[in-house]
Write an enzyme that holds these catalytic residues in place. Structure first.
Site, PDB file in Angstrom:
ATOM      1  N   GLU A 263      43.576  33.769  40.415  1.00 12.38           N
ATOM      2  CA  GLU A 263      43.088  34.348  40.547  1.00 12.38           C
ATOM      3  C   GLU A 263      42.620  35.410  40.771  1.00 12.38           C
ATOM      4  OE1 GLU A 263      39.130  36.011  39.739  1.00 12.38           O
ATOM      5  OE2 GLU A 263      38.371  34.243  40.270  1.00 12.38           O
ATOM      6  N   CYS A 297      35.367  39.426  42.290  1.00 17.76           N
ATOM      7  CA  CYS A 297      36.095  39.709  41.324  1.00 17.76           C
ATOM      8  C   CYS A 297      36.118  40.719  40.472  1.00 17.76           C
ATOM      9  CB  CYS A 297      37.444  39.207  41.680  1.00 17.76           C
ATOM     10  SG  CYS A 297      36.641  37.507  40.652  1.00 17.76           S
TER      11      CYS A 297
HETATM   12  C1  UN1 Z   1      34.179  35.660  41.697  1.00 13.87           C
HETATM   13  O1  UN1 Z   1      34.227  36.978  42.116  1.00 13.87           O
HETATM   14  O2  UN1 Z   1      36.028  35.662  41.858  1.00 13.87           O
HETATM   15  O3  UN1 Z   1      31.888  36.546  36.435  1.00 13.87           O
HETATM   16  C2  UN1 Z   1      33.370  35.202  40.473  1.00 13.87           C
HETATM   17  C3  UN1 Z   1      31.497  35.876  37.440  1.00 13.87           C
HETATM   18  C4  UN1 Z   1      31.242  34.713  38.125  1.00 13.87           C
HETATM   19  C5  UN1 Z   1      31.809  34.926  38.929  1.00 13.87           C
HETATM   20  C6  UN1 Z   1      32.376  35.579  40.224  1.00 13.87           C
HETATM   21  N1  UN1 Z   1      31.375  33.525  37.358  1.00 13.87           N
HETATM   22  O4  UN1 Z   1      31.075  37.260  37.704  1.00 13.87           O
END
Ligand code: UN1
Length: 511
Positions: A263, A297
């Site tokens: 990820e 992310c």
């Molecule tokens: C991340 O930034 O690694 O969709 C995860 C989202 C959150 C998870 C982010 N539920 O922004």
């Protein structure tokens, strides 16, 4: 602060390797990690890093426990996760506060992250009765075919600073009901959150008279992370982090023919069409690009806007950005906290400078806010004439690049012309446009939203993305399959041995 730490079973100096309530291992040749509050620069506490000896102890416990845990019927494994979800519910506020304190996201987001951990536990409890395999019709008479799913082994989970709890939970809750044990290497920036979570799992494991299911190894990426990635006893490494590190992890695990769930970064865009609801768009862009100080992310990094409304939207966004209160993430009014460290701030300022050197026009922000603290910055909007190589990079910061387009096709091309493929969105009130964006020639991302921003995904769907994002899927839907091994079974209940594909293989004496 002391009472918060106490509530979560933390001390000034904490041990960082563990396999259960009585399994905290004392450091011998390991080092010390200092956890600092990015808002003030003050030290919150220290955590001992795992030594090579404690690494071995943790790995051997995780491997030994796996042999027992895999024999426990999965609905029963679900009971442990139900109790983990309840223990997290009891710790919702303090754990959310610790995440805020240590990582710098605002309190509602810290608490939201713990809620995400609880949600995935609930999902995993249901899943524990639904690890379904298919049955197939055999081409041979008197034969039965089906597939079954078995636990795969101890799973290595390496997580990043920006979500110090939820990605662990996506992996750990699912892997545990699948019958795997989990060895967690958290980010060295947020070790206290990891120790607090391990304390919660320790309590739950003790209530279930078990240990070695949830295991912790605090340490630096190049030492402990590296060792874990190369360890043959770990058939699956789930890695969250940068594209460049993910590439290395992927290569190393592939060399030993292990599996990965990756990820990695995102460079998420929102396309805004001429018929979009502007109020809705402004709210979504603000949360997507300023939320978590641009350090998700899934953060919205690019806005691709129809030329007929670009000026109007820019004005509305500047107004919205100006109303963002920046400061201590634990204050009720704050919408944006600090960046995580000096490296993150200088990466951001470098990117801003590069954008301005490349025809970018600074519309908002772009500077440090030293009067608040050394890691505070202004959320930033930059208008770009085109999507330059810089815009195609992921800068993990609250910078929003705005480009415009004339034809939807050009917007989708621009949208897909980046190496990453995590999350995407379109704002439109036209169903044809929305469906176009969702069609095979539309968004190339793992997540595609209509009239919802790029961040803030629910746990029920599979989370992850394509291209340089790494192709992994975690959390909901059938992501559980990544944590198990599939076995295809064929049973012959007759006295004949017909071969598949109609092959005749008989000796001369039988002719
Ligand atoms: C991340 O930034 O690694 O969709 C995860 C989202 C959150 C998870 C982010 N539920 O922004």
């Amino acid at each position: 602060m002391q009472s918060l730490l106490q509530k979560l079973g933390l001390q000034a100096n904490n041990r960082g390797s563990c396999f259960g309530s009585d399994g905290w291992i004392s450091n011998d040749d390991g080092g010390l990690i200092i956890s600092t509050n990015p808002t003030t620069g003050e030290i919150i506490g220290t955590v001992e890093t795992a030594s090579s000896k404690s690494y071995e102890q943790v790995l051997s416990e995780a491997s030994k426990s796996f042999l027992e845990w895999r024999e426990v019927p999965s609905p029963q494994r679900g009971q442990l996760i139900r109790d983990l979800g309840n223990a997290l519910r009891e710790n919702l506020e303090p754990l959310g506060e610790l995440i805020s304190l240590e990582m710098g996201k605002i309190l509602p987001e810290g608490v939201g992250e713990v809620q995400e951990m609880i949600d995935i536990c609930d999902f995993a409890v249901g899943l524990s009765r639904q690890l379904y395999g298919l049955t197939m019709h055999s081409e041979r008479p008197g034969h039965r075919m089906y597939e079954q799913w078995h636990p795969i082994g101890p799973v290595g989970v390496i997580t990043a600073f920006n979500f110090p709890g939820a990605p662990w939970a996506w992996n750990a809750a699912i892997a545990a009901v699948c019958g795997d044990t989990i060895v967690w290497k958290p980010s060295e920036i947020t070790p206290l959150t990891a120790v607090a979570i391990q304390n919660i799992t320790n309590q739950v494991m003790a209530e279930h008279e078990t240990r070695g299911i949830f295991n912790l190894l605090v340490g630096n990426g190049p030492s402990i992370g590296q060792t874990l990635v190369d360890d043959k006893r770990i058939p699956l490494i789930s890695f969250t982090g940068s594209i460049s590190t993910g590439r290395k992890v992927s290569k190393q695990v592939a060399t030993r023919l292990g599996r990965t769930i990756l990820e990695l970064g995102g460079n998420n865009a929102i396309i805004v069409t001429q018929d979009a609801d502007i109020d809705l768009t402004v709210k979504a862009v603000l949360f997507g690009s300023v939320g978590t100080a641009g350090q998700r992310c899934t953060t919205t990094r690019r806005l691709i806007v129809h030329s007929s409304i670009v000026d109007k939207l820019i004005n509305r966004l500047i107004e919205a950005y100006a109303s963002v209160s920046i400061g201590d993430p634990l204050d009720d009014n704050t919408l944006m906290g600090p960046m995580v460290n000096e490296g993150a701030v200088s990466n951001m300022l470098n990117a801003v400078q590069r954008a301005l050197d490349n025809d970018g026009i600074l519309l908002y922000g772009g500077k440090r806010l030293p009067e608040i603290g050394s890691l505070f910055v202004e959320p930033t909007i930059i208008r770009m004439r085109e999507q330059t190589p810089l815009v195609c990079e992921e800068t993990f910061a609250p910078i929003l690049y705005i480009m415009d387009y004339e034809q939807l096709e050009d917007a989708i091309n621009m949208h897909n012309s980046v190496p990453q493929g995590l999350s995407s969105a379109i704002f439109t009130s036209n169903i044809n446009t929305a469906e176009n964006f969702l069609s095979v020639g539309g968004s190339d991302c793992g997540i595609a939203n209509v009239n919802i921003g790029t961040s803030g995904a629910e746990i029920g769907g599979a989370f992850g993305g394509e291209k340089d994002t790494g192709g992994g899927r975690e959390s909901g839907s059938d992501a559980w399959k990544g944590y198990m091994r599939r076995q295809t079974v064929t049973i012959n209940w007759t006295n004949d041995l017909p071969l598949s594909q109609g092959i005749k293989f008989t000796g001369t004496e039988q002719d």
